[in-house]
Write an enzyme that holds these catalytic residues in place. Structure first.
Site, PDB file in Angstrom:
ATOM      1  N   CYS A  43       0.823  -1.212   0.000  1.00 26.22           N
ATOM      2  CA  CYS A  43       0.000   0.000   0.000  1.00 26.22           C
ATOM      3  C   CYS A  43       0.855   1.259   0.000  1.00 26.22           C
ATOM      4  O   CYS A  43       0.675   2.159  -0.822  1.00 26.22           O
ATOM      5  CB  CYS A  43      -0.933  -0.019   1.208  1.00 26.22           C
ATOM      6  SG  CYS A  43      -1.863   1.494   1.385  1.00 26.22           S
ATOM      7  N   CYS A  48      -1.637   1.635  -3.029  1.00 24.47           N
ATOM      8  CA  CYS A  48      -2.622   2.710  -2.813  1.00 24.47           C
ATOM      9  C   CYS A  48      -2.043   4.122  -2.813  1.00 24.47           C
ATOM     10  O   CYS A  48      -2.557   5.000  -3.516  1.00 24.47           O
ATOM     11  CB  CYS A  48      -3.325   2.509  -1.469  1.00 24.47           C
ATOM     12  SG  CYS A  48      -3.548   0.808  -0.970  1.00 24.47           S
ATOM     13  N   LYS A  51      -0.121   5.247  -6.021  1.00 23.97           N
ATOM     14  CA  LYS A  51      -1.133   5.211  -7.093  1.00 23.97           C
ATOM     15  C   LYS A  51      -2.022   6.452  -7.018  1.00 23.97           C
ATOM     16  O   LYS A  51      -2.268   7.120  -8.023  1.00 23.97           O
ATOM     17  CB  LYS A  51      -1.936   3.916  -6.956  1.00 23.97           C
ATOM     18  CG  LYS A  51      -3.045   3.673  -7.941  1.00 23.97           C
ATOM     19  CD  LYS A  51      -4.385   4.252  -7.591  1.00 23.97           C
ATOM     20  CE  LYS A  51      -4.911   3.929  -6.229  1.00 23.97           C
ATOM     21  NZ  LYS A  51      -5.328   2.570  -6.005  1.00 23.97           N
ATOM     22  N   TYR A 177      -8.875  -3.763 -10.879  1.00 23.64           N
ATOM     23  CA  TYR A 177      -8.600  -2.450 -10.278  1.00 23.64           C
ATOM     24  C   TYR A 177      -7.358  -1.812 -10.909  1.00 23.64           C
ATOM     25  O   TYR A 177      -7.379  -0.663 -11.345  1.00 23.64           O
ATOM     26  CB  TYR A 177      -8.283  -2.607  -8.795  1.00 23.64           C
ATOM     27  CG  TYR A 177      -9.427  -2.843  -7.852  1.00 23.64           C
ATOM     28  CD1 TYR A 177      -9.946  -1.791  -7.112  1.00 23.64           C
ATOM     29  CD2 TYR A 177      -9.953  -4.114  -7.648  1.00 23.64           C
ATOM     30  CE1 TYR A 177     -10.964  -1.996  -6.187  1.00 23.64           C
ATOM     31  CE2 TYR A 177     -10.962  -4.326  -6.728  1.00 23.64           C
ATOM     32  CZ  TYR A 177     -11.462  -3.272  -6.006  1.00 23.64           C
ATOM     33  OH  TYR A 177     -12.458  -3.473  -5.097  1.00 23.64           O
ATOM     34  N   GLU A 181      -7.149   1.558 -13.298  1.00 21.93           N
ATOM     35  CA  GLU A 181      -6.532   2.740 -12.666  1.00 21.93           C
ATOM     36  C   GLU A 181      -5.326   3.214 -13.464  1.00 21.93           C
ATOM     37  O   GLU A 181      -5.165   4.422 -13.724  1.00 21.93           O
ATOM     38  CB  GLU A 181      -6.134   2.415 -11.219  1.00 21.93           C
ATOM     39  CG  GLU A 181      -7.361   2.247 -10.319  1.00 21.93           C
ATOM     40  CD  GLU A 181      -7.033   1.916  -8.863  1.00 21.93           C
ATOM     41  OE1 GLU A 181      -7.909   2.109  -8.013  1.00 21.93           O
ATOM     42  OE2 GLU A 181      -5.913   1.455  -8.578  1.00 21.93           O
ATOM     43  N   HIS A 435     -27.093  20.815  -1.211  1.00 21.48           N
ATOM     44  CA  HIS A 435     -27.266  21.342  -2.559  1.00 21.48           C
ATOM     45  C   HIS A 435     -26.295  22.472  -2.836  1.00 21.48           C
ATOM     46  O   HIS A 435     -26.085  23.311  -1.967  1.00 21.48           O
ATOM     47  CB  HIS A 435     -28.708  21.866  -2.700  1.00 21.48           C
ATOM     48  CG  HIS A 435     -29.046  22.256  -4.101  1.00 21.48           C
ATOM     49  ND1 HIS A 435     -29.155  21.339  -5.121  1.00 21.48           N
ATOM     50  CD2 HIS A 435     -29.267  23.480  -4.641  1.00 21.48           C
ATOM     51  CE1 HIS A 435     -29.456  21.981  -6.245  1.00 21.48           C
ATOM     52  NE2 HIS A 435     -29.521  23.272  -5.984  1.00 21.48           N
ATOM     53  N   GLU A 440     -26.063  14.537  -3.316  1.00 18.88           N
ATOM     54  CA  GLU A 440     -27.476  14.685  -2.942  1.00 18.88           C
ATOM     55  C   GLU A 440     -28.387  13.794  -3.797  1.00 18.88           C
ATOM     56  O   GLU A 440     -29.500  13.465  -3.389  1.00 18.88           O
ATOM     57  CB  GLU A 440     -27.931  16.144  -3.023  1.00 18.88           C
ATOM     58  CG  GLU A 440     -28.029  16.691  -4.427  1.00 18.88           C
ATOM     59  CD  GLU A 440     -28.508  18.147  -4.481  1.00 18.88           C
ATOM     60  OE1 GLU A 440     -29.467  18.481  -3.766  1.00 18.88           O
ATOM     61  OE2 GLU A 440     -27.917  18.927  -5.244  1.00 18.88           O
TER      62      GLU A 440
HETATM   63  P1  NDP Z   1      -7.709  -8.181 -10.191  1.00 20.56           P
HETATM   64  O1  NDP Z   1      -7.802  -9.561  -9.680  1.00 20.56           O
HETATM   65  O2  NDP Z   1      -8.602  -7.123  -9.659  1.00 20.56           O
HETATM   66  O3  NDP Z   1      -7.859  -8.175 -11.766  1.00 20.56           O
HETATM   67  C1  NDP Z   1      -7.081  -8.992 -12.582  1.00 20.56           C
HETATM   68  C2  NDP Z   1      -7.519  -8.795 -14.015  1.00 20.56           C
HETATM   69  O4  NDP Z   1      -6.669  -9.542 -14.863  1.00 20.56           O
HETATM   70  C3  NDP Z   1      -8.935  -9.277 -14.259  1.00 20.56           C
HETATM   71  O5  NDP Z   1      -9.529  -8.442 -15.211  1.00 20.56           O
HETATM   72  C4  NDP Z   1      -8.710 -10.682 -14.816  1.00 20.56           C
HETATM   73  O6  NDP Z   1      -9.749 -11.079 -15.691  1.00 20.56           O
HETATM   74  C5  NDP Z   1      -7.447 -10.480 -15.600  1.00 20.56           C
HETATM   75  N1  NDP Z   1      -6.634 -11.692 -15.735  1.00 20.56           N
HETATM   76  C6  NDP Z   1      -6.283 -12.560 -14.776  1.00 20.56           C
HETATM   77  N2  NDP Z   1      -5.520 -13.547 -15.286  1.00 20.56           N
HETATM   78  C7  NDP Z   1      -5.381 -13.294 -16.597  1.00 20.56           C
HETATM   79  C8  NDP Z   1      -4.720 -13.943 -17.666  1.00 20.56           C
HETATM   80  N3  NDP Z   1      -4.024 -15.054 -17.468  1.00 20.56           N
HETATM   81  N4  NDP Z   1      -4.815 -13.408 -18.907  1.00 20.56           N
HETATM   82  C9  NDP Z   1      -5.531 -12.281 -19.110  1.00 20.56           C
HETATM   83  N5  NDP Z   1      -6.172 -11.609 -18.130  1.00 20.56           N
HETATM   84  C10 NDP Z   1      -6.110 -12.108 -16.890  1.00 20.56           C
HETATM   85  O7  NDP Z   1      -6.180  -7.822  -9.968  1.00 20.56           O
HETATM   86  P2  NDP Z   1      -5.398  -6.468 -10.036  1.00 20.56           P
HETATM   87  O8  NDP Z   1      -4.033  -6.871 -10.473  1.00 20.56           O
HETATM   88  O9  NDP Z   1      -6.112  -5.416 -10.799  1.00 20.56           O
HETATM   89  O10 NDP Z   1      -5.399  -6.026  -8.527  1.00 20.56           O
HETATM   90  C11 NDP Z   1      -4.903  -6.924  -7.517  1.00 20.56           C
HETATM   91  C12 NDP Z   1      -5.603  -6.707  -6.207  1.00 20.56           C
HETATM   92  O11 NDP Z   1      -5.252  -5.471  -5.669  1.00 20.56           O
HETATM   93  C13 NDP Z   1      -7.118  -6.741  -6.329  1.00 20.56           C
HETATM   94  O12 NDP Z   1      -7.574  -7.914  -5.720  1.00 20.56           O
HETATM   95  C14 NDP Z   1      -7.610  -5.551  -5.590  1.00 20.56           C
HETATM   96  O13 NDP Z   1      -8.395  -5.961  -4.523  1.00 20.56           O
HETATM   97  C15 NDP Z   1      -6.376  -4.843  -5.073  1.00 20.56           C
HETATM   98  N6  NDP Z   1      -6.393  -3.430  -5.467  1.00 20.56           N
HETATM   99  C16 NDP Z   1      -7.310  -2.583  -4.919  1.00 20.56           C
HETATM  100  C17 NDP Z   1      -7.341  -1.251  -5.295  1.00 20.56           C
HETATM  101  C18 NDP Z   1      -8.353  -0.329  -4.714  1.00 20.56           C
HETATM  102  O14 NDP Z   1      -8.944  -0.640  -3.701  1.00 20.56           O
HETATM  103  N7  NDP Z   1      -8.597   0.819  -5.347  1.00 20.56           N
HETATM  104  C19 NDP Z   1      -6.409  -0.717  -6.273  1.00 20.56           C
HETATM  105  C20 NDP Z   1      -5.528  -1.695  -6.807  1.00 20.56           C
HETATM  106  C21 NDP Z   1      -5.528  -2.995  -6.408  1.00 20.56           C
HETATM  107  P3  NDP Z   1     -11.102 -11.741 -15.142  1.00 20.56           P
HETATM  108  O15 NDP Z   1     -11.922 -10.613 -14.635  1.00 20.56           O
HETATM  109  O16 NDP Z   1     -11.656 -12.400 -16.335  1.00 20.56           O
HETATM  110  O17 NDP Z   1     -10.688 -12.702 -14.077  1.00 20.56           O
END
Ligand code: NDP
Length: 451
Positions: A43, A48, A51, A177, A181, A435, A440
């Site tokens: 983080c 976080c 980012k 995510y 982002e 407002h 709102e």
């Molecule tokens: P996520 O698990 O959120 O997303 C991974 C993405 O990659 C999904 O779209 C998934 O597709 C895709 N994917 C997974 N494997 C493959 C593959 N082999 N080939 C192609 N696409 C693939 O992971 P992130 O890396 O975005 O984030 C990691 C973690 O960090 C998350 O769990 C999140 O909770 C946390 N995070 C939170 C944030 C916040 O609160 N703002 C900000 C950043 C991270 P599919 O959907 O089809 O599985």
């Protein structure tokens, strides 16, 4: 407990480990924490905090454009990437020191180095052995790049925080995510972004109106979204890379970043040797109290792959400290956990999506509004906001609140309190709005959508 050096030995000084260690120490436990990389974990260092700083930096480009419609003439604009990275890194270093001081002030010992569990009561860090009553694994996660030819040419979010240069074009793979982002961050910093996602729409698991609205807004900004395709191979060309996609298509860019999820950091800790159960992703299997399959070993945060959000990891850390050292067995509460995606525009969400609510409740009521934020009536920016309430008609309870638009995360935080109090739609309606704000709208949506 005195037969051991410590009452609790925590492995990993990220959000989860630091909270558990400090709270445990405040209850009189003798605590040490081992950290091999950086205090504050993902983080603070590569998640976080940096980012969000990058999001702020990238939002300026649109604000400069918007300013013209309000009457401002903005002079020559130049973006100094080196300055952003230097200032961000300075802030991260400041936070690292704050974390060190917080631990020291709490009386928590810090062992810098890689920890390995030798037996259920012994941890070794850089050749030194420590004995302990309890061990807490809080080692977080690490970006995962699928095993495809040319994966060595890809960067992940870890490297994106230390960009050696700002590219003209980038391909971002993944629709979670981090993918959305960073698509917004790079786009705002002037990079041409192509985002590739294997599914029909990104942000799987979010409400479909949220996903659809964000798709439309990101396309309007000029982000090239490619859904239903997978990168099968990456080749290095002169100064560029080529990504071959399913279906014979290929994309070229200067860089490719994978945001395809993260894997629990549970290798080289000695867990298999001890017989601690891991799931197919390598996550430590724990019970409701975060206890692993050995009774004095606990695990919290991303290395358990439950709900991988910093505030959840912190809640898990506190719960372990309460359970072990305050005679107050505590399970973390996972209901109505709000979250925000710092995409541009932002997403904020709490509670059930429309689809989840339909599956659980059958009949539900939906209230939805889309509008152009007031500011944009002058700026000419055609970005639209979307807000949505999911309601159980039999009790009137609001089951979910979803938003795409400026400050969505800030707005949804307060609504999460309301949902945790079991607020009804009638109580939302009885609340006076502020407002003129976007927020709102959440208390003025009167007409439900037809089924
Ligand atoms: P996520 O698990 O959120 O997303 C991974 C993405 O990659 C999904 O779209 C998934 O597709 C895709 N994917 C997974 N494997 C493959 C593959 N082999 N080939 C192609 N696409 C693939 O992971 P992130 O890396 O975005 O984030 C990691 C973690 O960090 C998350 O769990 C999140 O909770 C946390 N995070 C939170 C944030 C916040 O609160 N703002 C900000 C950043 C991270 P599919 O959907 O089809 O599985």
């Amino acid at each position: 407990m005195t037969r051991y050096d410590y009452d609790l030995f925590t492995i990993g000084a990220g959000s989860a480990g630091v909270r558990a260690s400090r709270v445990s120490a405040s209850y009189g436990a003798r605590v040490a924490v081992a950290e091999e990389r950086y205090l504050g974990g993902t983080c603070v260092n590569v998640g976080c905090i940096p980012k969000k700083l990058f999001v702020y930096a990238s939002e300026f480009s649109e604000e400069f454009k918007d300013a013209a419609g309000i009457g401002w003439s903005v002079g020559e604009r130049r973006f100094d990437r080196t300055k952003l990275i230097a200032n961000k890194t300075k802030e991260v270093k400041r936070l690292n020191e704050i974390y060190r001081k917080l631990l020291e002030d709490a009386g928590v010992g810090i062992a810098d180095g890689h920890a390995e569990i030798l037996d259920p009561h012994t941890v070794m860090v850089d050749g030194k052995r420590y004995t302990t009553e309890y061990i807490l694994i809080a080692t977080g996660g690490w970006p995962r790049v699928p095993d495809i030819p040319g994966r060595e040419f890809a960067i992940t979010s870890n490297e994106a925080f230390y960009l050696p240069s700002l590219y003209e074009t980038i391909i971002i793979v993944g629709g979670g995510y981090i993918g959305v982002e960073f698509a917004g961050i790079f786009h705002g910093l002037g990079v041409r972004v192509m985002q590739v996602h294997r599914g029909p729409l990104f942000l799987r698991g979010f409400d479909h109106d949220v996903r659809k609205t964000l798709e439309e807004e990101m396309r309007k900004k000029g982000i090239d979204l490619r859904f239903n395709c997978v990168v099968e191979k990456i080749e290095k060309l002169k100064g560029r890379i080529r990504a071959s996609l399913t279906g014979g298509l290929s994309l070229e860019a200067e860089k490719i970043m994978f945001a395809t999820g993260r894997l629990p950091n549970t290798g080289n800790l000695g867990l298999e040797r001890l017989g601690i159960e891991l799931d197919h992703n390598g996550a430590v299997v724990v019970d409701d109290f975060s206890r692993a399959t050995l009774s004095n070993i606990y695990a919290i945060g991303d290395c358990t792959n439950r709900l991988n959000l910093t505030p959840v990891a912190i809640a898990e850390g506190r719960a372990v400290a309460e359970t072990l050292f305050n005679n107050n067995p505590m399970r973390p509460n996972y209901s109505n956990v709000p979250s925000a995606v710092f995409s541009q525009p932002n997403v904020g969400t709490v509670g059930l999506t429309e689809d989840q609510a339909r599956r659980q409740y059958g009949q539900i009521d939906i209230y939805r509004t889309t509008f152009r934020p007031l500011k944009h009536t002058l700026t000419g920016n055609d970005e639209r906001a979307m807000m949505k309430l999911v309601v159980d008609p039999s009790t009137g309870r609001v089951l979910g609140c979803h938003m795409v638009g400026p400050d969505a995360g800030e707005i949804i935080q307060g609504l999460a309190v309301a949902l945790n109090c079991g607020a009804t739609k009638a109580q939302f309606d009885a609340t006076i709005g502020i407002h003129p704000t976007a927020a709102e709208e959440f208390v003025t949506m009167r007409s439900k959508l037809a089924d």
